[in-house]
Write a protein that holds these residues in place. Structure first.
Motif, mmCIF file in Angstrom:
data_model
loop_
_atom_site.group_PDB
_atom_site.id
_atom_site.type_symbol
_atom_site.label_atom_id
_atom_site.label_comp_id
_atom_site.label_asym_id
_atom_site.label_seq_id
_atom_site.Cartn_x
_atom_site.Cartn_y
_atom_site.Cartn_z
ATOM 1 N N ALA A 77 -14.886 13.335 9.564
ATOM 2 C CA ALA A 77 -14.458 12.597 8.370
ATOM 3 C C ALA A 77 -13.149 13.206 7.895
ATOM 4 O O ALA A 77 -12.962 14.430 7.969
ATOM 5 C CB ALA A 77 -15.518 12.669 7.269
ATOM 6 N N TYR A 78 -12.243 12.346 7.431
ATOM 7 C CA TYR A 78 -10.913 12.809 7.047
ATOM 8 C C TYR A 78 -10.728 12.719 5.537
ATOM 9 O O TYR A 78 -11.166 11.751 4.899
ATOM 10 C CB TYR A 78 -9.825 11.976 7.735
ATOM 11 N N THR A 79 -10.056 13.725 4.983
ATOM 12 C CA THR A 79 -9.626 13.694 3.593
ATOM 13 C C THR A 79 -8.153 14.069 3.542
ATOM 14 O O THR A 79 -7.654 14.748 4.438
ATOM 15 C CB THR A 79 -10.429 14.665 2.713
ATOM 16 N N GLN A 80 -7.481 13.627 2.471
ATOM 17 C CA GLN A 80 -6.054 13.925 2.340
ATOM 18 C C GLN A 80 -5.750 14.326 0.909
ATOM 19 O O GLN A 80 -6.245 13.694 -0.038
ATOM 20 C CB GLN A 80 -5.214 12.693 2.734
ATOM 21 N N SER A 81 -4.963 15.356 0.742
ATOM 22 C CA SER A 81 -4.556 15.825 -0.574
ATOM 23 C C SER A 81 -3.055 16.063 -0.577
ATOM 24 O O SER A 81 -2.470 16.391 0.452
ATOM 25 C CB SER A 81 -5.300 17.111 -0.953
ATOM 26 N N THR A 82 -2.438 15.903 -1.751
ATOM 27 C CA THR A 82 -0.995 16.072 -1.901
ATOM 28 C C THR A 82 -0.723 17.093 -2.993
ATOM 29 O O THR A 82 -1.281 16.990 -4.086
ATOM 30 C CB THR A 82 -0.316 14.737 -2.249
ATOM 31 N N SER A 83 0.113 18.051 -2.690
ATOM 32 C CA SER A 83 0.524 19.071 -3.656
ATOM 33 C C SER A 83 2.042 18.995 -3.799
ATOM 34 O O SER A 83 2.772 19.311 -2.855
ATOM 35 C CB SER A 83 0.091 20.469 -3.182
ATOM 36 N N LEU A 84 2.508 18.532 -4.979
ATOM 37 C CA LEU A 84 3.932 18.333 -5.204
ATOM 38 C C LEU A 84 4.486 19.396 -6.148
ATOM 39 O O LEU A 84 3.762 19.961 -6.969
ATOM 40 C CB LEU A 84 4.189 16.942 -5.799
ATOM 41 N N LEU A 85 5.774 19.641 -6.019
ATOM 42 C CA LEU A 85 6.467 20.583 -6.890
ATOM 43 C C LEU A 85 6.548 19.989 -8.296
ATOM 44 O O LEU A 85 6.921 18.825 -8.467
ATOM 45 C CB LEU A 85 7.869 20.859 -6.347
ATOM 46 N N THR A 86 6.196 20.790 -9.295
ATOM 47 C CA THR A 86 6.204 20.349 -10.688
ATOM 48 C C THR A 86 7.190 21.184 -11.477
ATOM 49 O O THR A 86 7.136 22.414 -11.444
ATOM 50 C CB THR A 86 4.803 20.457 -11.307
ATOM 51 N N VAL A 87 8.095 20.513 -12.187
ATOM 52 C CA VAL A 87 9.088 21.179 -13.028
ATOM 53 C C VAL A 87 8.982 20.596 -14.433
ATOM 54 O O VAL A 87 9.152 19.391 -14.628
ATOM 55 C CB VAL A 87 10.520 20.983 -12.475
ATOM 56 N N ASN A 88 8.671 21.460 -15.406
ATOM 57 C CA ASN A 88 8.532 21.039 -16.811
ATOM 58 C C ASN A 88 7.544 19.890 -16.968
ATOM 59 O O ASN A 88 7.772 18.936 -17.718
ATOM 60 C CB ASN A 88 9.887 20.636 -17.392
ATOM 61 N N GLY A 89 6.443 19.970 -16.222
ATOM 62 C CA GLY A 89 5.405 18.948 -16.318
ATOM 63 C C GLY A 89 5.696 17.669 -15.555
ATOM 64 O O GLY A 89 4.916 16.728 -15.619
ATOM 65 N N THR A 90 6.813 17.603 -14.829
ATOM 66 C CA THR A 90 7.188 16.407 -14.069
ATOM 67 C C THR A 90 7.052 16.679 -12.581
ATOM 68 O O THR A 90 7.615 17.648 -12.076
ATOM 69 C CB THR A 90 8.627 15.983 -14.391
ATOM 70 N N GLU A 91 6.304 15.831 -11.893
ATOM 71 C CA GLU A 91 6.142 15.979 -10.452
ATOM 72 C C GLU A 91 7.375 15.447 -9.729
ATOM 73 O O GLU A 91 7.854 14.348 -10.004
ATOM 74 C CB GLU A 91 4.904 15.225 -9.967
ATOM 75 N N LEU A 92 7.893 16.242 -8.807
ATOM 76 C CA LEU A 92 9.027 15.841 -7.984
ATOM 77 C C LEU A 92 8.533 15.432 -6.594
ATOM 78 O O LEU A 92 7.492 15.921 -6.139
ATOM 79 C CB LEU A 92 10.026 16.995 -7.863
ATOM 80 N N PRO A 93 9.253 14.542 -5.922
ATOM 81 C CA PRO A 93 8.812 14.086 -4.584
ATOM 82 C C PRO A 93 9.089 15.125 -3.509
ATOM 83 O O PRO A 93 9.711 14.844 -2.496
ATOM 84 C CB PRO A 93 9.627 12.802 -4.382
ATOM 85 N N LEU A 94 8.646 16.342 -3.732
ATOM 86 C CA LEU A 94 8.833 17.434 -2.782
ATOM 87 C C LEU A 94 7.562 18.274 -2.781
ATOM 88 O O LEU A 94 7.135 18.768 -3.827
ATOM 89 C CB LEU A 94 10.037 18.297 -3.176
#
Length: 392
Positions: free
Chosen positions: A296-313
């Motif tokens: 079974a597959y699961t996927q998670s995303t961990s993005l860079l957060t600056v001042n409470g704003t998630e960046l697409p990195l």
């Protein structure tokens, strides 16, 4: 502030002036059009600032004033450029950095949704992505008017939507429709009929004429309270019947549970595969999974957060979990517990408004399965309004 920027672009020096007549040096500079600023006295002289090009022409003035002029410090862009003149990589890197910044500023980096209350932000982000508004898209490719039309047509709860592109940030503001309260048309007459079979335990009539009595049995669809009234003089009137009619309603349920069944369960054996995500691009950081027979597959995303704003990195982690087939053979006690839990859920979620008056449970062993037969009596409101047309 502007004067300071101009001075640093031209370049200036801080000088120390010593000699017999520092004051005469200031006057001669003024007379020759050489500006000085930040002038202050020091021991045996003074300290001042002047432009770099003026310092190169200061010797005749200093000689005439009989002073010595020495540079204490240098400031501004010309001195900075001269310091790194031999390092060609630095200006090239700066130019490439500026070019990269200009290029990336053309894309949408973040999306913020405000004003959503009953409509989920996850649903709105999915619809925005379908309409072309997502992290990594070029801002000039976004048709704001078309996005607005598409989403308002798909989400009936929204009354207004605005998409504002501010640099690399997309701000989506929504306003939901205010639901009008449902107004009941009291001009339409109606009867109250039974919504289920039962024995009447209580009748509270606000309008209309009761056609049943307490402790009487009724079948589904029987008339309970009539909206048709007539007095002793034969005058006929129609009303919209209102009443609460509580009754003991019998309910039967049947549940079954096999004596042996299989299910897949997650194990601790797993394998991760990571990808580096930037805007719309993803770069694999690992290339293989362990081989599992059942997975079974699961996927998670961990993005860079600056001042409470998630960046697409950030990183996208895809995990493969090995599954283990487990065979369960419940005994009678376990079956009874499973039936009890299922019945509690039924009573709470499906019969929450009714009061349980009686409950009889019988569990039997039927060869390859356990069977649970349940007979309930719920005390609940069985009044159901049915409109009718009054004919003269």
């Amino acid at each position: 502030m502007l004067v300071g920027i101009i001075r640093r672009c031209k370049g200036f020096v801080t000088v120390l002036v010593k000699g017999k007549s520092p004051e005469r040096f200031i006057n001669l500079c003024a007379g020759n059009g050489i500006p000085l600023w930040s002038t202050r006295p020091t021991e045996n002289g003074l300290r001042a600032r002047m432009f770099r090009r003026d310092y190169l022409e200061i010797r005749p003035v200093a000689r005439k004033a009989r002073v010595r002029v020495r540079i204490v410090s240098k400031h501004g862009a010309p001195f900075f450029a001269a310091r790194y003149r031999g390092r060609i990589g630095l200006p090239i890197g700066a130019a490439l950095g500026i070019a990269l910044l200009i290029f990336l500023s053309q894309f949408v980096w973040t999306i913020k949704i405000t004003g959503a209350q009953t409509v989920s932000e996850h649903r709105l982000k999915a619809l925005l992505a379908q309409s072309g508004v997502r992290e990594g898209v070029r801002a000039k490719d976004v048709d704001v008017r078309q996005v607005k039309r598409d989403i308002l047509l798909q989400v009936e709860e929204l009354g207004w939507l605005s998409v504002n592109l501010i640099g690399s940030h997309a701000e989506v503001e929504v306003k939901e429709k205010v639901k009008k309260p449902e107004m009941e048309d009291n001009s339409v007459p109606r009867n109250i009929k039974a919504s289920a079979d039962g024995v009447i335990t209580d009748i509270i009539t606000e309008r209309g004429t009761a056609r049943v009595k307490k402790h009487s049995g009724v079948a589904k669809g029987d008339l309970l309270v009539s909206g048709f009234n007539s007095d002793k003089h034969g005058n006929i009137s129609y009303v919209r019947a209102e009443a609460v009619v509580r009754a003991d309603v019998p309910v039967a349920k049947k549940l079954t549970l096999p004596k042996s069944f299989c299910y897949d369960s997650l194990t601790e054996n797993k394998s991760d595969r990571r990808r580096l995500r930037f805007l719309l691009w993803e770069l694999p950081c690992s290339f293989s999974f362990k081989a599992f027979d059942s997975v079974a597959y699961t996927q998670s995303t961990s993005l860079l957060t600056v001042n409470g704003t998630e960046l697409p990195l950030g990183f996208v982690t895809e995990t493969a979990h090995a599954l283990n087939e487990t065979t369960v053979s419940p005994d009678r006690k376990q079956a009874e517990d499973a039936f009890q839990n299922a019945l509690l859920l039924y009573e709470f979620f499906e019969k929450g408004e009714g009061r349980r008056a009686q409950k009889n449970v019988t569990v039997t062993d039927d060869g390859d399965r356990y069977t649970c037969n349940v007979s309930y009596i719920f005390n609940e409101n069985i009044a159901e309004g049915v409109d009718f047309i009054a004919e003269e």
